[in-house]
Design a protein around this motif. Structure first.
Motif, PDB file in Angstrom:
ATOM      1  N   PRO A 281       0.815  -1.217   0.000  1.00  0.00           N
ATOM      2  CA  PRO A 281       0.000   0.000   0.000  1.00  0.00           C
ATOM      3  C   PRO A 281       0.850   1.269   0.000  1.00  0.00           C
ATOM      4  CG  PRO A 281      -0.641  -1.511   1.773  1.00  0.00           C
ATOM      5  CD  PRO A 281       0.699  -1.942   1.271  1.00  0.00           C
ATOM      6  N   ALA A 282       0.274   2.316  -0.576  1.00  0.00           N
ATOM      7  CA  ALA A 282       0.839   3.652  -0.525  1.00  0.00           C
ATOM      8  C   ALA A 282      -0.310   4.645  -0.386  1.00  0.00           C
ATOM      9  CB  ALA A 282       1.655   3.953  -1.779  1.00  0.00           C
ATOM     10  N   VAL A 283      -0.052   5.798   0.220  1.00  0.00           N
ATOM     11  CA  VAL A 283      -1.083   6.823   0.339  1.00  0.00           C
ATOM     12  C   VAL A 283      -1.241   7.482  -1.028  1.00  0.00           C
ATOM     13  CG1 VAL A 283      -1.780   8.942   1.486  1.00  0.00           C
ATOM     14  CG2 VAL A 283      -0.527   7.206   2.770  1.00  0.00           C
ATOM     15  N   THR A 284      -2.416   7.355  -1.606  1.00  0.00           N
ATOM     16  CA  THR A 284      -2.648   7.900  -2.943  1.00  0.00           C
ATOM     17  C   THR A 284      -3.591   9.096  -2.943  1.00  0.00           C
ATOM     18  OG1 THR A 284      -4.365   6.215  -3.264  1.00  0.00           O
ATOM     19  CG2 THR A 284      -2.167   5.740  -4.140  1.00  0.00           C
ATOM     20  N   ALA A 285      -4.227   9.386  -1.822  1.00  0.00           N
ATOM     21  CA  ALA A 285      -5.076  10.570  -1.725  1.00  0.00           C
ATOM     22  C   ALA A 285      -5.339  10.905  -0.270  1.00  0.00           C
ATOM     23  CB  ALA A 285      -6.402  10.357  -2.461  1.00  0.00           C
ATOM     24  N   ILE A 286      -5.496  12.196  -0.014  1.00  0.00           N
ATOM     25  CA  ILE A 286      -5.933  12.695   1.289  1.00  0.00           C
ATOM     26  C   ILE A 286      -7.169  13.546   1.024  1.00  0.00           C
ATOM     27  CG2 ILE A 286      -5.375  14.157   3.262  1.00  0.00           C
ATOM     28  CD1 ILE A 286      -3.778  11.621   3.315  1.00  0.00           C
ATOM     29  N   VAL A 287      -8.324  13.056   1.453  1.00  0.00           N
ATOM     30  CA  VAL A 287      -9.600  13.699   1.149  1.00  0.00           C
ATOM     31  C   VAL A 287     -10.081  14.489   2.369  1.00  0.00           C
ATOM     32  CG1 VAL A 287     -11.986  13.322   0.430  1.00  0.00           C
ATOM     33  CG2 VAL A 287     -10.171  11.803  -0.409  1.00  0.00           C
ATOM     34  N   PRO A 288     -10.381  15.778   2.236  1.00  0.00           N
ATOM     35  CA  PRO A 288     -10.932  16.536   3.368  1.00  0.00           C
ATOM     36  C   PRO A 288     -12.290  15.987   3.790  1.00  0.00           C
ATOM     37  CG  PRO A 288     -10.233  18.014   1.603  1.00  0.00           C
ATOM     38  CD  PRO A 288     -10.214  16.633   1.046  1.00  0.00           C
ATOM     39  N   THR A 289     -12.479  15.793   5.080  1.00  0.00           N
ATOM     40  CA  THR A 289     -13.774  15.373   5.607  1.00  0.00           C
ATOM     41  C   THR A 289     -14.214  16.408   6.634  1.00  0.00           C
ATOM     42  OG1 THR A 289     -12.663  13.934   7.228  1.00  0.00           O
ATOM     43  CG2 THR A 289     -13.366  12.932   5.146  1.00  0.00           C
ATOM     44  N   GLU A 290     -14.282  16.036   7.890  1.00  0.00           N
ATOM     45  CA  GLU A 290     -14.578  16.971   8.975  1.00  0.00           C
ATOM     46  C   GLU A 290     -13.886  16.492  10.229  1.00  0.00           C
ATOM     47  OE1 GLU A 290     -18.749  17.528   9.552  1.00  0.00           O
ATOM     48  OE2 GLU A 290     -19.145  17.901   7.427  1.00  0.00           O
ATOM     49  N   LYS A 291     -13.501  17.423  11.074  1.00  0.00           N
ATOM     50  CA  LYS A 291     -12.925  17.039  12.357  1.00  0.00           C
ATOM     51  C   LYS A 291     -13.943  16.226  13.148  1.00  0.00           C
ATOM     52  CE  LYS A 291      -9.526  20.741  12.958  1.00  0.00           C
ATOM     53  NZ  LYS A 291      -8.384  19.812  12.990  1.00  0.00           N
ATOM     54  N   GLY A 292     -13.457  15.190  13.799  1.00  0.00           N
ATOM     55  CA  GLY A 292     -14.340  14.307  14.556  1.00  0.00           C
ATOM     56  C   GLY A 292     -14.707  13.045  13.812  1.00  0.00           C
ATOM     57  N   ALA A 293     -14.550  13.041  12.480  1.00  0.00           N
ATOM     58  CA  ALA A 293     -14.907  11.856  11.685  1.00  0.00           C
ATOM     59  C   ALA A 293     -13.777  10.845  11.769  1.00  0.00           C
ATOM     60  CB  ALA A 293     -15.173  12.257  10.240  1.00  0.00           C
ATOM     61  N   ARG A 294     -13.858   9.956  12.751  1.00  0.00           N
ATOM     62  CA  ARG A 294     -12.755   9.040  13.057  1.00  0.00           C
ATOM     63  C   ARG A 294     -13.101   7.569  12.769  1.00  0.00           C
ATOM     64  NH1 ARG A 294     -15.766   9.341  17.660  1.00  0.00           N
ATOM     65  NH2 ARG A 294     -15.790   7.461  18.945  1.00  0.00           N
ATOM     66  N   THR A 295     -14.401   7.268  12.587  1.00  0.00           N
ATOM     67  CA  THR A 295     -14.846   5.920  12.235  1.00  0.00           C
ATOM     68  C   THR A 295     -15.776   6.023  11.036  1.00  0.00           C
ATOM     69  OG1 THR A 295     -16.785   5.963  13.683  1.00  0.00           O
ATOM     70  CG2 THR A 295     -14.715   5.133  14.637  1.00  0.00           C
ATOM     71  N   GLY A 296     -16.147   4.875  10.478  1.00  0.00           N
ATOM     72  CA  GLY A 296     -17.060   4.915   9.349  1.00  0.00           C
ATOM     73  C   GLY A 296     -17.220   3.545   8.723  1.00  0.00           C
ATOM     74  N   ALA A 297     -17.983   3.511   7.630  1.00  0.00           N
ATOM     75  CA  ALA A 297     -18.227   2.255   6.925  1.00  0.00           C
ATOM     76  C   ALA A 297     -18.471   2.555   5.456  1.00  0.00           C
ATOM     77  CB  ALA A 297     -19.427   1.529   7.530  1.00  0.00           C
ATOM     78  N   LEU A 298     -18.178   1.560   4.625  1.00  0.00           N
ATOM     79  CA  LEU A 298     -18.354   1.675   3.178  1.00  0.00           C
ATOM     80  C   LEU A 298     -19.463   0.755   2.714  1.00  0.00           C
ATOM     81  CD1 LEU A 298     -15.783   1.979   0.380  1.00  0.00           C
ATOM     82  CD2 LEU A 298     -17.213  -0.067   0.383  1.00  0.00           C
ATOM     83  N   ASP A 299     -20.331   1.266   1.837  1.00  0.00           N
ATOM     84  CA  ASP A 299     -21.349   0.451   1.207  1.00  0.00           C
ATOM     85  C   ASP A 299     -20.741  -0.143  -0.065  1.00  0.00           C
ATOM     86  OD1 ASP A 299     -23.497  -0.681  -0.047  1.00  0.00           O
ATOM     87  OD2 ASP A 299     -24.640   1.185  -0.289  1.00  0.00           O
ATOM     88  N   PRO A 300     -20.491  -1.450  -0.096  1.00  0.00           N
ATOM     89  CA  PRO A 300     -19.826  -2.032  -1.261  1.00  0.00           C
ATOM     90  C   PRO A 300     -20.664  -1.991  -2.527  1.00  0.00           C
ATOM     91  CG  PRO A 300     -20.563  -3.754   0.226  1.00  0.00           C
ATOM     92  CD  PRO A 300     -20.790  -2.461   0.926  1.00  0.00           C
ATOM     93  N   VAL A 301     -21.957  -1.773  -2.392  1.00  0.00           N
ATOM     94  CA  VAL A 301     -22.831  -1.713  -3.567  1.00  0.00           C
ATOM     95  C   VAL A 301     -22.683  -0.390  -4.303  1.00  0.00           C
ATOM     96  CG1 VAL A 301     -25.229  -1.771  -4.362  1.00  0.00           C
ATOM     97  CG2 VAL A 301     -24.468  -3.324  -2.548  1.00  0.00           C
ATOM     98  N   THR A 302     -22.691   0.714  -3.573  1.00  0.00           N
ATOM     99  CA  THR A 302     -22.613   2.046  -4.181  1.00  0.00           C
ATOM    100  C   THR A 302     -21.225   2.662  -4.102  1.00  0.00           C
ATOM    101  OG1 THR A 302     -23.214   3.181  -2.125  1.00  0.00           O
ATOM    102  CG2 THR A 302     -25.015   2.460  -3.564  1.00  0.00           C
ATOM    103  N   GLY A 303     -20.373   2.148  -3.192  1.00  0.00           N
ATOM    104  CA  GLY A 303     -19.064   2.747  -2.977  1.00  0.00           C
ATOM    105  C   GLY A 303     -19.103   3.958  -2.067  1.00  0.00           C
TER     106      GLY A 303
END
Length: 336
Positions: A281-303
């Motif tokens: 692996p290599a870091v290929t992007a750093i996407v701005p989100t919001e402070k506090g967003a430390r967990t999450g989940a991905l929907d494999p159907v829609t991405g």
């Protein structure tokens, strides 16, 4: 709302990210799609049931559910006591962990009916599927509680030691567990219920999130100190130690694209790690989100990526606090 700062600016301003360089500004893989208001309250891990088209979020008072098709929100499907993790099991069942009552709740996902309340060790945290069983990481007690969901019973414990965080399972009966206060990754033989190895995590302070790409055998650990460590699951060889952002608490696997997504709550960014032909692996992007967003989940159907957070404010030198009425799910969608 998402910041309008450029990707390169985020890279240069975020502590520990300057070494990545402004080249990542050229290709932004995600953009903001929505912000869904949710009730105020603490949150922890999120998970997606792709078959049932549902997002689950562990909350302080229970389990929040978002129907990914209709957008219908159920703020508290099943009550809980400082819920840390929610694991969909399929067949209309799920398990949640209750950090304050030292229990795991087996419930019916259709209506939230509690089918069993099972004792765990102290401060049950992450919960993962493990060879037909459910493995609960008892964060304070330092052991793993094993549950048979069919029998609705606890069937064993495995002593590990230390403050256990997230875990990942391979197809050979090995459970990999991050130990936060020892900066190590422990390999557990699940059938034998024994620790096989303790692997140091170099340059990592406070390992939290963990994910395994089963297709490549690569493990990625997120460190709250601002780095990610990639490791060959089979032999423990460290493939890379990478700067991400501070305050990470989860690693989200994008199995379709063989990418690891790491939400970094302190810096308010999503680090995207892509694997090359060798699986490194290599870091290929750093996407701005919001402070506090430390967990999450991905929907494999829609991405789409779902990140629980809130708006934070506070005086300089003091820990920021969430603004009442600002809690929401930040939704990112892939850029086509």
């Amino acid at each position: 709302m998402l910041s309008h700062v450029s990707i390169s600016a985020v890279v240069l301003l975020s502590a520990g990210l300057a070494a990545i360089g402004p080249a990542l500004a050229a290709d932004v893989p995600y953009r903001k799609a929505a912000s869904i208001a949710i009730p105020d309250g603490a949150w922890d891990y999120a998970s997606v049931d792709a078959e049932a088209r549902r997002l689950y979020v562990a909350r302080g008072d229970g389990v929040l559910v978002l129907d990914l098709g209709s957008g219908r929100l159920t703020p508290n499907l099943v009550p809980g006591q400082r819920v840390h993790g929610v694991l969909p099991l399929g067949g209309g069942l799920a398990v949640s962990t209750n950090g304050d009552s030292n229990t795991a709740t087996l419930f019916n996902t259709a209506d939230g009916a509690v089918l069993a309340s099972l004792p765990t060790g102290a401060k049950p945290d992450a919960v993962v599927q493990a060879d037909g069983q459910v493995a609960v990481m008892d964060g304070k007690q330092g052991d793993i509680t094993l549950i048979d969901p069919a029998a609705r019973a606890v069937v064993g414990h495995i002593a590990v030691g230390g403050a256990l965080e997230f875990a990942a399972m391979d197809a050979q009966g090995h459970l990999y567990v991050n130990v936060e206060d020892r900066n190590e990754l422990v390999v557990v033989d699940l059938p034998g219920r024994a620790v096989l190895a303790r692997r140091p995590l170099p340059d990592c302070d406070g390992p939290t999130g963990l994910a395994l790409d089963p297709a490549t055998g690569v493990l990625v650990t997120a460190c709250s100190s601002g780095r990610a460590v990639a490791m060959n699951a089979a032999d423990g060889h460290v493939l890379a130690s990478l700067p991400i952002g501070k305050g990470a608490d989860a690693v989200i696997l994008d199995a379709k694209n063989h990418r690891f997504l790491i939400p970094c709550g302190h810096d308010g960014v999503l680090a995207v790690l892509s694997q090359d032909a060798r699986g490194v692996p290599a870091v290929t992007a750093i996407v701005p989100t919001e402070k506090g967003a430390r967990t999450g989940a991905l929907d494999p159907v829609t991405g789409r990526v779902y990140l629980p957070t809130a708006t934070f404010e506070g005086e300089a030198g003091r820990r920021p606090k969430p603004v009442p009425g600002s809690f929401h799910l930040l939704v990112l969608e892939p850029v086509q």
